[in-house]
Motif scaffolding. Sequence first.
Motif, short mmCIF file in Angstrom:
data_model
loop_
_atom_site.label_atom_id
_atom_site.label_comp_id
_atom_site.label_asym_id
_atom_site.label_seq_id
_atom_site.Cartn_x
_atom_site.Cartn_y
_atom_site.Cartn_z
N ARG A 46 4.92 -97.67 98.85
CA ARG A 46 4.90 -98.85 97.99
C ARG A 46 6.23 -99.05 97.25
O ARG A 46 6.61 -100.17 96.95
CB ARG A 46 3.74 -98.76 97.00
CG ARG A 46 2.39 -98.88 97.69
CD ARG A 46 1.24 -98.60 96.71
NE ARG A 46 -0.01 -98.39 97.39
CZ ARG A 46 -0.85 -99.34 97.77
NH1 ARG A 46 -0.55 -100.59 97.57
NH2 ARG A 46 -1.98 -99.03 98.38
N GLU A 47 6.95 -97.95 96.98
CA GLU A 47 8.28 -98.05 96.38
C GLU A 47 9.31 -98.52 97.41
O GLU A 47 10.26 -99.21 97.07
CB GLU A 47 8.73 -96.69 95.82
CG GLU A 47 7.97 -96.26 94.59
CD GLU A 47 8.30 -94.83 94.17
OE1 GLU A 47 9.33 -94.27 94.64
OE2 GLU A 47 7.53 -94.26 93.38
N PHE A 48 9.10 -98.15 98.66
CA PHE A 48 10.05 -98.44 99.73
C PHE A 48 9.96 -99.88 100.22
O PHE A 48 10.98 -100.50 100.52
CB PHE A 48 9.81 -97.48 100.91
CG PHE A 48 10.79 -97.62 102.03
CD1 PHE A 48 12.00 -96.95 102.00
CD2 PHE A 48 10.49 -98.42 103.13
CE1 PHE A 48 12.90 -97.08 103.05
CE2 PHE A 48 11.38 -98.55 104.18
CZ PHE A 48 12.59 -97.87 104.13
N ALA A 49 8.75 -100.39 100.33
CA ALA A 49 8.56 -101.72 100.93
C ALA A 49 7.59 -102.55 100.09
O ALA A 49 6.66 -102.01 99.49
CB ALA A 49 8.03 -101.59 102.36
N ASN A 50 7.82 -103.85 100.10
CA ASN A 50 6.97 -104.77 99.35
C ASN A 50 5.98 -105.52 100.23
O ASN A 50 5.08 -106.17 99.70
CB ASN A 50 7.82 -105.78 98.58
CG ASN A 50 8.63 -105.10 97.50
OD1 ASN A 50 8.10 -104.32 96.73
ND2 ASN A 50 9.92 -105.39 97.46
N SER A 51 6.15 -105.45 101.54
CA SER A 51 5.26 -106.20 102.42
C SER A 51 5.12 -105.48 103.75
O SER A 51 5.93 -104.62 104.11
CB SER A 51 5.83 -107.60 102.68
OG SER A 51 7.00 -107.52 103.47
N MET A 52 4.09 -105.87 104.48
CA MET A 52 3.85 -105.32 105.81
C MET A 52 5.05 -105.61 106.72
O MET A 52 5.48 -104.75 107.48
CB MET A 52 2.58 -105.91 106.40
CG MET A 52 1.32 -105.51 105.67
SD MET A 52 -0.15 -106.41 106.21
CE MET A 52 -0.34 -105.84 107.87
#
Length: 180
Positions: free
Chosen positions: A55-61
């Motif tokens: 969740r820290e690395f990416a904001n979306s699929m």
Amino acid sequence: MTEPDKTYDPTRHPDLLRWIGERQHDHERWAEQTSYAGVLDFTPASLGIVDDLIREFANSMEELTDQRMTAFIQGAIWYVGEVFRRHRKMVWKYIPDIVSGELEPFFDAAGETSALDHPCVGAPDDPESYLYPLNVLRRILLTQDEVGNPVEETLSSIFDQPFDDDEDDGEELDPTGGWR
């Protein structure tokens, strides 16, 4: 894409075995780069840490899919699959596409990818039982379902019920994340 022969063993594909070996070799360095090396111990409880890291690395699929070839995401895919393998008695597999029956390129960095990519984990003696760790990671970033209802999945909730269907409407949940 090539179609596997009748003697094909989805647990012994050379690309799969190479990838597993690379991930095992790189795991300690991957864990140290997360600053959680001491607690990434392959227990189901450690999935909460990986959940937070993703969740820290990416904001979306879509962002996660675009970054799937990075060392961090490759390590996370392997780690999540290993937790399922070790605690759900699953095995790593490189299975043919469920529609075409062909083997798609293994983590085809140059080509267009489906939400699934490869590899997956599943029951050793059940060809219909499989989960794609990349898609599991993508699912935790989903905030709404297809009709706008809020979704709150975590790696721990998926681990607890990997093939659960929250909807009781008679449709069968496709473990790849879509409906079939």
